[in-house]
Design an enzyme around this catalytic site. Sequence first.
Site: not given
Length: 246
Positions: A8, A129
């Site tokens: 990330d 998500d």
Amino acid sequence: MRIWPAIDLRGGNCVRLKQGDYERETVFSDDPASMAAHWVELGGKCLHLVDLDGARDGHVVNVETVRSIVQAVDVPCELGGGIRTEETIRRLLDIGVGRLVIGTLAIKEPDWFRQMCGLFPGKLVLGIDARGGRVATDGWLATSDISAVELAQKFNTEPLCAINYTDIDTDGMMTGPNVSAMVEMKKAVDIPVVASGGVTTVDDVARLAAAGLDGCIIGRALYEGSLTLPQALAACKATKGFIEKT
């Protein structure tokens, strides 16, 4: 089941967030390309990259960092976060990213997303998500009224390479994955499903593999050492062998 180590990106660093909260960040490396090479050296066959700045700001930010990662490794890389235009898709594919994860615009502009699926068959991943089963958008900053399964089924006939399904409630919390939610998604669509969120132990990996998931994204557990990449890969292999024998 394929293991996707997560990298990330925020401000050019390799970080992890808890439950997608930008105020709950841990920096693990200021050299993401070296981190990518590290995972490949440990046996990684693919990498999952997220541009957290891009997800929040609505356009890809860490392009040069992504480029450095792609140049540093010889395994397929996928990238999500802030991919909102055809031009961006072409640009990222041109620098060597293998496949691209799109979430927010699949909800906000479904016709555009279907068009992109047709233009780039086998190159796009639907990123879903979910918080409490409801789809989150804009870098997890907003939650919609649509359910994760409902969204997936809307694109079930598109030439997608996968669905990345992240359970935000477990993401980065080191509490184990929401296996039941992943199984529900897997049963609802014909597209390969990659699970993400909460994977912490070898048993977590084995449970997802036994449940038939096609892939598993692992982040914080690898960085904090509760699970090593060789252990995760071995768990997949062992579970596959067990299934084949039964």
